[in-house]
Design a protein around this motif. Structure first.
Motif, short mmCIF file in Angstrom:
data_model
loop_
_atom_site.label_atom_id
_atom_site.label_comp_id
_atom_site.label_asym_id
_atom_site.label_seq_id
_atom_site.Cartn_x
_atom_site.Cartn_y
_atom_site.Cartn_z
N VAL A 93 -36.54 33.17 -4.76
CA VAL A 93 -35.11 32.91 -4.88
C VAL A 93 -34.38 33.26 -3.60
CG1 VAL A 93 -33.04 33.53 -6.15
CG2 VAL A 93 -35.19 33.25 -7.37
N PHE A 126 -38.77 35.78 -8.51
CA PHE A 126 -38.97 36.01 -9.95
C PHE A 126 -40.27 35.28 -10.28
CE2 PHE A 126 -34.27 36.22 -9.75
CZ PHE A 126 -34.09 37.49 -10.29
N GLY A 173 -29.14 31.56 -5.19
CA GLY A 173 -29.52 32.97 -5.02
C GLY A 173 -28.37 33.92 -4.75
N LYS A 174 -27.14 33.46 -4.95
CA LYS A 174 -25.96 34.29 -4.63
C LYS A 174 -25.90 35.53 -5.51
CE LYS A 174 -23.11 30.91 -5.71
NZ LYS A 174 -24.06 29.90 -6.26
N SER A 175 -26.00 35.32 -6.82
CA SER A 175 -25.93 36.47 -7.74
C SER A 175 -27.10 37.41 -7.49
CB SER A 175 -25.99 36.00 -9.19
OG SER A 175 -24.94 35.12 -9.46
N THR A 176 -28.27 36.80 -7.30
CA THR A 176 -29.47 37.61 -7.08
C THR A 176 -29.27 38.56 -5.91
OG1 THR A 176 -30.80 35.82 -7.97
CG2 THR A 176 -31.95 37.50 -6.70
N GLU A 219 -18.51 35.76 -8.92
CA GLU A 219 -17.77 34.67 -9.59
C GLU A 219 -16.89 35.20 -10.70
OE1 GLU A 219 -19.85 31.16 -10.62
OE2 GLU A 219 -21.37 31.50 -9.09
N HIS A 279 -16.47 30.39 -6.25
CA HIS A 279 -16.35 28.93 -6.17
C HIS A 279 -14.94 28.52 -5.78
CE1 HIS A 279 -20.04 28.03 -8.93
NE2 HIS A 279 -20.37 28.34 -7.71
N GLY A 287 -24.45 26.32 -3.84
CA GLY A 287 -24.74 25.64 -5.09
C GLY A 287 -25.34 26.56 -6.14
N SER A 288 -25.37 26.06 -7.35
CA SER A 288 -25.94 26.81 -8.45
C SER A 288 -27.44 27.05 -8.20
CB SER A 288 -25.74 26.02 -9.74
OG SER A 288 -26.16 26.80 -10.82
N GLY A 289 -27.87 28.29 -8.41
CA GLY A 289 -29.28 28.60 -8.23
C GLY A 289 -29.69 28.90 -6.80
N1 LIG Z 1 -33.88 37.49 -14.21
C1 LIG Z 1 -34.37 36.30 -13.77
N2 LIG Z 1 -35.61 35.90 -14.11
C2 LIG Z 1 -36.10 34.72 -13.67
N3 LIG Z 1 -35.41 33.86 -12.88
C3 LIG Z 1 -34.17 34.21 -12.51
C4 LIG Z 1 -33.58 35.44 -12.94
N4 LIG Z 1 -32.33 35.52 -12.41
C5 LIG Z 1 -32.17 34.40 -11.70
N5 LIG Z 1 -33.25 33.60 -11.74
C6 LIG Z 1 -33.42 32.33 -11.05
O1 LIG Z 1 -33.18 32.54 -9.69
C7 LIG Z 1 -32.49 31.45 -9.12
C8 LIG Z 1 -31.24 31.96 -8.43
O2 LIG Z 1 -30.35 32.48 -9.40
P1 LIG Z 1 -28.94 33.08 -9.04
O3 LIG Z 1 -28.35 33.51 -10.33
O4 LIG Z 1 -29.07 34.08 -7.99
O5 LIG Z 1 -28.17 31.81 -8.49
P2 LIG Z 1 -26.66 31.65 -8.13
O6 LIG Z 1 -26.60 31.21 -6.72
O7 LIG Z 1 -25.92 32.89 -8.48
O8 LIG Z 1 -26.21 30.46 -9.06
P3 LIG Z 1 -24.89 30.23 -9.91
O9 LIG Z 1 -23.89 29.63 -8.99
O10 LIG Z 1 -25.32 29.26 -10.97
O11 LIG Z 1 -24.47 31.54 -10.46
C9 LIG Z 1 -32.21 30.49 -10.25
O12 LIG Z 1 -33.19 29.48 -10.19
C10 LIG Z 1 -32.39 31.31 -11.49
O13 LIG Z 1 -32.86 30.52 -12.54
#
Ligand SMILES: Nc1ncnc2c1ncn2[C@@H]1O[C@H](COP(=O)(O)OP(=O)(O)OP(=O)(O)O)[C@@H](O)[C@H]1O
Ligand SMILES: [Mg+2]
Lengths: 223, 241
Positions: free
Chosen positions: B16, B11, B39-42, B162, B194, B35-37
């Protein structure tokens, strides 16, 4: 004043003319709403666009419309443009001013309605395989419509009431008609009381009809 | 199957995903923790092409997801996704929520769409809620609706992000039960979660994400009971109490 005697007869004789005035009031309000809505959609899209020029143009329109009195706008359209040799009819001057204001207010209503729909509704619909058009058609716009419905009704009522400023430029809507009739009969109070009742009946009717329709078409329970 | 090969995703300046490789076989349940951030959701968003990728490739059956002329709407019909926030469509009844996509995307008749929707709603235990509006239901019920809505497209794969973390604790169980049901049906699933105990119970594979990379992957026993990497150990000791 304490021995003012009410004479209603004149008023009843002139009732057809008052009705004619009321019709013109509705006419100009409905038309100015329809055209206002169309322009408001463009202004809202312009303000949310990435083009600096479009954002500037839309914002200026919206700001001026929302922050200046409707009276000035009608004067501008009628006398202001008149000074440049552009002579609008009283009807068209009032119509243009109402369109100008309606578009400005509704643009903000539309933009707010659009932005109040969470982005996640879009991803959820997309994840089901919908095309962008389908997402808007079946998910975003129906929800947005609910949120802008009541503000739109209010704007319509506002237009009906504000069109009474037509009296100042000699338009023959309900107020103008009332003014003319009272000035030849001198039954000032009677005419204005009846006109006020007519405005009240019209706007009440609009509000009630609108909420009846809302009850029928909005089944879910989001506001 | 789903094949993820060297996927990179940024991004802006923020990278990520830094090269993810992952295979998901038909019928497999893969849990993703981290952990949070991290990249799992991404990753899930990249699999169903809601987000574009910057490198590598993702292949679902024989569809190359991010290739130029891929019909991504067609692809998404194969991939059901459920989000942390259930995203019910508030203007539609429960039944209409589940029948909408079958009707407009798959082009089924209203009758057929409603039939499938009813079947899936009954499957997740919402058989008595067809005419209810989602905003009047609990989070757990709305999340089960989201699952039924995705299932009504008869997808080959389900992606879960999640799906229990926004729920009140007492509602988590009913949603996890629904996921167990899907596993027993043989559904192929990727679950970002989680819920470590749940991951241990249902998964064939567990992947631990750390800062955009898969730090450790293996059977639940390997990754959750006997993690080899120090970061996995640290993460688990943090989330397990
Ligand atoms: N649309 C976006 N634009 C900019 N940055 C993004 C976007 N979506 C996610 N990010 C960033 O990408 C990184 C990974 O995000 P992601 O949501 O994939 O994490 P995650 O592992 O799912 O975390 P969580 O457990 O908090 O859900 C984070 O730093 C987040 O801030
Ligand atoms: Mg996440």
């Amino acid at each position: 004043m304490e021995n003012y005697v009410f004479h209603w007869n004149v008023v009843f004789k002139a009732f057809p003319q008052l009705l004619g005035g009321a019709f013109t009031t509705l006419h100009v309000s409905v038309l100015s709403m329809l055209v206002g809505i169309a322009i408001a959609v463009l202004l809202a899209l312009g303000k949310m666009s990435h083009s600096k020029i479009l954002v500037m143009a839309s914002s200026s329109w919206i700001e001026i419309a929302r922050n200046t009195p409707a009276l000035f706008q009608i004067y501008m359209a009628y006398f202001g443009l008149g000074a440049f040799g552009i002579n609008l009819s009283p009807y068209f001057a009032v119509f243009s001013a109402l369109v100008f204001v309606n578009a400005g207010y509704l643009a903000e209503t539309f933009r707010g309605g659009f932005q109040s729909i969470p982005k996640t509704q879009y991803s959820a619909a997309k994840s089901l395989g919908m095309t962008t058009f389908q997402v808007y058609r079946y998910v975003i716009l129906p929800q947005m419509f609910r949120r802008i419905y009541h503000p739109m009704t209010n704007q319509f009522v506002w237009s009906i009431l504000m069109s009474s400023l037509g009296i100042l430029v000699g338009m023959n809507e309900l107020s103008g008609e009332t003014q003319r009739l009272q000035s030849v009969s001198f039954r000032t109070l009677e005419f204005f009381i009846v006109a006020a009742v007519m405005y009240f009946v019209i706007t009440k009717f609009v509000l009630l009809t609108s909420s009846l329709i809302a009850k029928r078409i909005f089944k879910g329970d989001i506001a | 199957m789903i094949q993820i090969r060297g996927v990179h995703k940024s991004f802006g300046d923020l990278e990520v995903l830094k090269g993810i490789d992952l295979d998901v076989e038909k019928g497999e349940v893969v849990s993703v923790i981290g952990g949070s951030g991290s990249g799992k959701s991404t990753l899930l968003y990249c699999i169903n092409a809601i987000e574009p990728i910057n490198g590598g490739e993702i292949i679902v059956d024989d569809i190359n997801v991010h290739k130029k002329n891929t019909d991504q709407n067609k692809l998404r019909e194969k991939l059901g996704m459920v989000f942390q926030q259930w995203n019910s469509f508030p203007h539609l009844t429960v039944l209409e929520n589940a029948a909408l996509a079958p009707q407009v995307v798959r082009g089924l008749s209203k009758k057929d769409a409603f039939e499938i929707a009813m079947k899936e709603l009954e499957h997740v235990g919402l058989g008595d809620k067809f005419d209810e509006y989602p905003t009047r239901m609990s989070g757990g019920q709305q999340q089960r609706l989201a699952i039924a809505r995705a299932l009504a497209m008869e997808p080959s794969y389900m992606l879960f992000d999640e799906v229990t973390s926004a729920l009140d604790p007492e509602l988590v169980g009913e949603v996890l039960d629904t996921l167990r049901l899907l596993r027993d049906d043989g559904m192929t699933m990727i679950c970002v979660t989680h819920e470590i105990a749940f991951a241990k119970e249902v998964s064939d594979k567990v992947a631990f994400f750390h800062e955009g990379l898969i730090e450790e992957i293996g059977s639940p026993n390997e990754v959750l009971e006997n993690p080899k990497k120090e970061r996995t150990q640290q993460f688990l000791s943090k989330v397990l109490h």
